[in-house]
Scaffold this motif. Sequence first.
Motif, PDB file in Angstrom:
ATOM      1  N   ASN A  81      98.893  -8.837 -79.322  1.00 23.30           N
ATOM      2  CA  ASN A  81      98.152  -7.626 -78.957  1.00 23.30           C
ATOM      3  C   ASN A  81      97.418  -7.813 -77.640  1.00 23.30           C
ATOM      4  O   ASN A  81      97.308  -6.879 -76.837  1.00 23.30           O
ATOM      5  CB  ASN A  81      97.159  -7.254 -80.058  1.00 23.30           C
ATOM      6  N   VAL A  82      96.878  -9.008 -77.409  1.00 25.17           N
ATOM      7  CA  VAL A  82      96.221  -9.288 -76.129  1.00 25.17           C
ATOM      8  C   VAL A  82      97.206  -9.137 -74.985  1.00 25.17           C
ATOM      9  O   VAL A  82      96.910  -8.512 -73.957  1.00 25.17           O
ATOM     10  CB  VAL A  82      95.614 -10.701 -76.135  1.00 25.17           C
ATOM     11  N   LEU A  83      98.390  -9.709 -75.136  1.00 26.57           N
ATOM     12  CA  LEU A  83      99.409  -9.621 -74.094  1.00 26.57           C
ATOM     13  C   LEU A  83      99.854  -8.183 -73.864  1.00 26.57           C
ATOM     14  O   LEU A  83     100.088  -7.771 -72.714  1.00 26.57           O
ATOM     15  CB  LEU A  83     100.606 -10.499 -74.475  1.00 26.57           C
ATOM     16  N   LYS A  84      99.968  -7.394 -74.933  1.00 22.91           N
ATOM     17  CA  LYS A  84     100.392  -5.999 -74.782  1.00 22.91           C
ATOM     18  C   LYS A  84      99.377  -5.207 -73.954  1.00 22.91           C
ATOM     19  O   LYS A  84      99.749  -4.474 -73.032  1.00 22.91           O
ATOM     20  CB  LYS A  84     100.562  -5.352 -76.161  1.00 22.91           C
ATOM     21  N   VAL A  85      98.097  -5.353 -74.279  1.00 26.25           N
ATOM     22  CA  VAL A  85      97.064  -4.618 -73.536  1.00 26.25           C
ATOM     23  C   VAL A  85      97.024  -5.074 -72.081  1.00 26.25           C
ATOM     24  O   VAL A  85      96.970  -4.244 -71.155  1.00 26.25           O
ATOM     25  CB  VAL A  85      95.698  -4.808 -74.214  1.00 26.25           C
ATOM     26  N   ASN A  86      97.045  -6.378 -71.865  1.00 27.58           N
ATOM     27  CA  ASN A  86      97.019  -6.878 -70.487  1.00 27.58           C
ATOM     28  C   ASN A  86      98.253  -6.434 -69.710  1.00 27.58           C
ATOM     29  O   ASN A  86      98.170  -6.130 -68.510  1.00 27.58           O
ATOM     30  CB  ASN A  86      96.933  -8.408 -70.495  1.00 27.58           C
ATOM     31  N   TYR A  87      99.406  -6.402 -70.369  1.00 30.24           N
ATOM     32  CA  TYR A  87     100.628  -5.985 -69.687  1.00 30.24           C
ATOM     33  C   TYR A  87     100.552  -4.519 -69.265  1.00 30.24           C
ATOM     34  O   TYR A  87     100.935  -4.164 -68.143  1.00 30.24           O
ATOM     35  CB  TYR A  87     101.830  -6.207 -70.603  1.00 30.24           C
ATOM     36  N   ILE A  88     100.047  -3.660 -70.133  1.00 28.46           N
ATOM     37  CA  ILE A  88      99.959  -2.241 -69.797  1.00 28.46           C
ATOM     38  C   ILE A  88      99.043  -2.024 -68.601  1.00 28.46           C
ATOM     39  O   ILE A  88      99.382  -1.290 -67.647  1.00 28.46           O
ATOM     40  CB  ILE A  88      99.472  -1.442 -71.020  1.00 28.46           C
ATOM     41  N   PHE A  89      97.879  -2.667 -68.584  1.00 31.72           N
ATOM     42  CA  PHE A  89      96.962  -2.489 -67.457  1.00 31.72           C
ATOM     43  C   PHE A  89      97.479  -3.193 -66.198  1.00 31.72           C
ATOM     44  O   PHE A  89      97.173  -2.761 -65.081  1.00 31.72           O
ATOM     45  CB  PHE A  89      95.573  -2.999 -67.829  1.00 31.72           C
ATOM     46  N   THR A  90      98.251  -4.262 -66.357  1.00 29.08           N
ATOM     47  CA  THR A  90      98.847  -4.910 -65.201  1.00 29.08           C
ATOM     48  C   THR A  90      99.892  -4.005 -64.547  1.00 29.08           C
ATOM     49  O   THR A  90      99.976  -3.919 -63.316  1.00 29.08           O
ATOM     50  CB  THR A  90      99.492  -6.246 -65.610  1.00 29.08           C
ATOM     51  N   VAL A  91     100.701  -3.318 -65.353  1.00 34.92           N
ATOM     52  CA  VAL A  91     101.674  -2.359 -64.815  1.00 34.92           C
ATOM     53  C   VAL A  91     100.952  -1.258 -64.043  1.00 34.92           C
ATOM     54  O   VAL A  91     101.371  -0.873 -62.935  1.00 34.92           O
ATOM     55  CB  VAL A  91     102.521  -1.768 -65.954  1.00 34.92           C
ATOM     56  N   LEU A 301      91.291  -6.620 -64.023  1.00 32.38           N
ATOM     57  CA  LEU A 301      92.216  -7.316 -64.920  1.00 32.38           C
ATOM     58  C   LEU A 301      91.581  -8.564 -65.527  1.00 32.38           C
ATOM     59  O   LEU A 301      91.802  -8.875 -66.706  1.00 32.38           O
ATOM     60  CB  LEU A 301      93.497  -7.686 -64.164  1.00 32.38           C
ATOM     61  N   SER A 302      90.796  -9.286 -64.754  1.00 30.46           N
ATOM     62  CA  SER A 302      90.150 -10.493 -65.293  1.00 30.46           C
ATOM     63  C   SER A 302      89.111 -10.146 -66.342  1.00 30.46           C
ATOM     64  O   SER A 302      89.000 -10.823 -67.383  1.00 30.46           O
ATOM     65  CB  SER A 302      89.505 -11.291 -64.155  1.00 30.46           C
ATOM     66  N   ASP A 303      88.329  -9.087 -66.118  1.00 28.82           N
ATOM     67  CA  ASP A 303      87.332  -8.689 -67.112  1.00 28.82           C
ATOM     68  C   ASP A 303      87.986  -8.195 -68.396  1.00 28.82           C
ATOM     69  O   ASP A 303      87.525  -8.505 -69.505  1.00 28.82           O
ATOM     70  CB  ASP A 303      86.429  -7.595 -66.535  1.00 28.82           C
ATOM     71  N   LEU A 304      89.055  -7.418 -68.252  1.00 31.06           N
ATOM     72  CA  LEU A 304      89.762  -6.953 -69.443  1.00 31.06           C
ATOM     73  C   LEU A 304      90.389  -8.113 -70.201  1.00 31.06           C
ATOM     74  O   LEU A 304      90.416  -8.119 -71.440  1.00 31.06           O
ATOM     75  CB  LEU A 304      90.834  -5.935 -69.051  1.00 31.06           C
ATOM     76  N   LEU A 305      90.891  -9.101 -69.473  1.00 34.96           N
ATOM     77  CA  LEU A 305      91.469 -10.274 -70.127  1.00 34.96           C
ATOM     78  C   LEU A 305      90.421 -10.990 -70.974  1.00 34.96           C
ATOM     79  O   LEU A 305      90.671 -11.341 -72.133  1.00 34.96           O
ATOM     80  CB  LEU A 305      92.042 -11.218 -69.076  1.00 34.96           C
ATOM     81  N   CYS A 306      89.240 -11.210 -70.415  1.00 36.77           N
ATOM     82  CA  CYS A 306      88.173 -11.893 -71.157  1.00 36.77           C
ATOM     83  C   CYS A 306      87.722 -11.072 -72.357  1.00 36.77           C
ATOM     84  O   CYS A 306      87.523 -11.614 -73.458  1.00 36.77           O
ATOM     85  CB  CYS A 306      86.988 -12.173 -70.232  1.00 36.77           C
ATOM     86  N   LEU A 307      87.568  -9.777 -72.163  1.00 37.20           N
ATOM     87  CA  LEU A 307      87.052  -8.923 -73.227  1.00 37.20           C
ATOM     88  C   LEU A 307      88.048  -8.787 -74.376  1.00 37.20           C
ATOM     89  O   LEU A 307      87.708  -8.996 -75.553  1.00 37.20           O
ATOM     90  CB  LEU A 307      86.714  -7.543 -72.654  1.00 37.20           C
ATOM     91  N   ILE A 308      89.292  -8.461 -74.054  1.00 33.61           N
ATOM     92  CA  ILE A 308      90.290  -8.240 -75.096  1.00 33.61           C
ATOM     93  C   ILE A 308      90.626  -9.547 -75.818  1.00 33.61           C
ATOM     94  O   ILE A 308      90.811  -9.580 -77.042  1.00 33.61           O
ATOM     95  CB  ILE A 308      91.550  -7.597 -74.505  1.00 33.61           C
ATOM     96  N   THR A 309      90.704 -10.647 -75.071  1.00 30.61           N
ATOM     97  CA  THR A 309      90.988 -11.936 -75.703  1.00 30.61           C
ATOM     98  C   THR A 309      89.906 -12.300 -76.705  1.00 30.61           C
ATOM     99  O   THR A 309      90.192 -12.782 -77.813  1.00 30.61           O
ATOM    100  CB  THR A 309      91.112 -13.038 -74.644  1.00 30.61           C
ATOM    101  N   ASN A 310      88.667 -12.069 -76.334  1.00 33.14           N
ATOM    102  CA  ASN A 310      87.560 -12.405 -77.237  1.00 33.14           C
ATOM    103  C   ASN A 310      87.565 -11.508 -78.477  1.00 33.14           C
ATOM    104  O   ASN A 310      87.384 -11.979 -79.602  1.00 33.14           O
ATOM    105  CB  ASN A 310      86.234 -12.271 -76.502  1.00 33.14           C
ATOM    106  N   ILE A 311      87.790 -10.217 -78.285  1.00 36.28           N
ATOM    107  CA  ILE A 311      87.755  -9.282 -79.414  1.00 36.28           C
ATOM    108  C   ILE A 311      88.880  -9.572 -80.397  1.00 36.28           C
ATOM    109  O   ILE A 311      88.674  -9.648 -81.616  1.00 36.28           O
ATOM    110  CB  ILE A 311      87.834  -7.832 -78.898  1.00 36.28           C
ATOM    111  N   VAL A 312      90.096  -9.742 -79.870  1.00 38.71           N
ATOM    112  CA  VAL A 312      91.256  -9.914 -80.751  1.00 38.71           C
ATOM    113  C   VAL A 312      91.238 -11.291 -81.405  1.00 38.71           C
ATOM    114  O   VAL A 312      91.478 -11.431 -82.611  1.00 38.71           O
ATOM    115  CB  VAL A 312      92.553  -9.698 -79.957  1.00 38.71           C
TER     116      VAL A 312
END
Length: 591
Positions: A81-91, A301-312
Amino acid sequence: MEPSFGGYHSTADFSRDSNYHTPNRAYPSSPATSSFNQSGPLRQRPTFNGSVAAKPVPTPPGSGQKLKSWFYDIVNKRQLNVLKVNYIFTVIAFFGLALISRLVIWAPLESVAGVFGLLVSPQFWVSLFIVSGLFASAINYFTTNYVFCASNESFTSADRPELPAAFLIFLLGSSFMLCSISFLTGIVTSWMQSSTAFVFAFLSIFVAAAKISAENDFRLYYLGDAVPSTSLKTLLRFAYKTVQKDAFEYLVRTAVTLRYSCGATFILSILSSSLRSYIFVLFDPILIAQIAAIVGAIFVLSDLLCLITNIVTMDKVEFVLPTPYFFSDARPDVVNLVNALNSDDLLLRLFAFHDFYTKARSENRAVFFTLSQPGNHPRLWDSVFFSCQKAIQHVSDTFMKETENVLIKNSAGLRHVPFLNNDRSTVKSSLLVPPTLKPKTAIQTRKPLFDFAPLTSKIRPFVEATKNHFIAPKPFAPSVDTDIAAFAVEGLGSLVEASYTQDRFGIVQKRLPQIVETLLDLGVACDQLIRAKAMRQQTTVYAEQRVFMIRASAIAALTDIYTAFQSHIYDLSLTPNQLTQLNEYANPKHL
């Protein structure tokens, strides 16, 4: 650097002393080598031999698996799920940067035609998805394995242990983003047209990577109920709202980054003849806007990575409780809460104490007061209590050692009052004499040839201010240890409070003096450290905030215990000193 996600970075040295037929063992004092993506025997599923039962029987989670293998299987699956969210925002980020790189103010028709050509090009879309996938996968993989860790700290400092790895990962990722934009658009971008523009772009992502590695929070900890669920739709909505809320902060960080990089490029252009000839590109609004967009995208992207990784990742994991037939769960690799509480894996133990805290506050907490069969012994309660006591006592000892170090350091700077004529009786009277009337003694000192004391006294405040700006004071105890202790304190407090009405066998009351003594030791250790370092409760220093946090948890637990057993407080075999301290902490005025 030690791997993350499960590496035991705490300096704790507990010795296991459980009561359910397991040998004594100690938590290691050095970091473990187990990483987020573990390999080796702990990651292999065991083979199952034997006949199949005639009637299938429900098995608890993790049955047939080793504890660590079962736990890391759960954590690894969450990273999808972390990878999916990061991938969508990276696109989205790469798509926006590709469009911005085609925009030129001086040629609007050509810019619109270029943008339209990208939108209708199948090659562009295929390249976009491939490049975004490579970027998101690489950043997610390397940060998960080498940056994110429960033992990290949540403060901005230039000496954090995860800083070198984070800086290298984000610098390489930003460089990949910088170079891939030209590949996506099929043109020579503005930062590739001259050496000065390229240096400006590279220094911008260099400064951005440095700010990310020093400022972002790479610690794994519980955020509470930040999101109602970890579904993909919920995470996307939460990430979008977060970006909207922090938009101004991203603009400020981008402006600061461009100010540093532009100033450094300007200085290098003056010193270097090869850069000096193109120095005027630093004033090109198109170049500045495009570099600002890249830097802003890196920050988002870096902030979203930290936030989503921590939550999930830190979504709660439920451990099964041992059965009443406790001897059947005596092996330390069986999946249950007691084994997880005593695990030598830091991340696993953090999840276990959080699950204990959740179970202790649930409606089914009376299960902790059951007796084992056969024998009718409170083995579950004793095992949980000893685990919590070790965690709390470890933090108390750490605070006490820090207090001793502060007192020793303060006493080292004190000078003894000289006795007049070697007579102790004159000391007190001499202190009352005005300085002008005190007898002066000739002190022969050799004056140095060059006296640098005035210059040193003027430089020292500037040096200290600069040092404090880049290097923040570290917590007196690791944050993960205080988090574990806080879960233990609040869980024990809830169970003791509930035992007044739900403990039919009185097993909690037998341990109540030890529980009160452990919590009082923690509260006293916090108070002594606060007085020794003259802390203020409204402090903004991260290290001091952790002390007040754990102190508040201890006082709240003591207050709950005092409130529940107030009518029988003198029947609990507490010492007079413990009763006095308990009354002081339970007094609302003291809080």
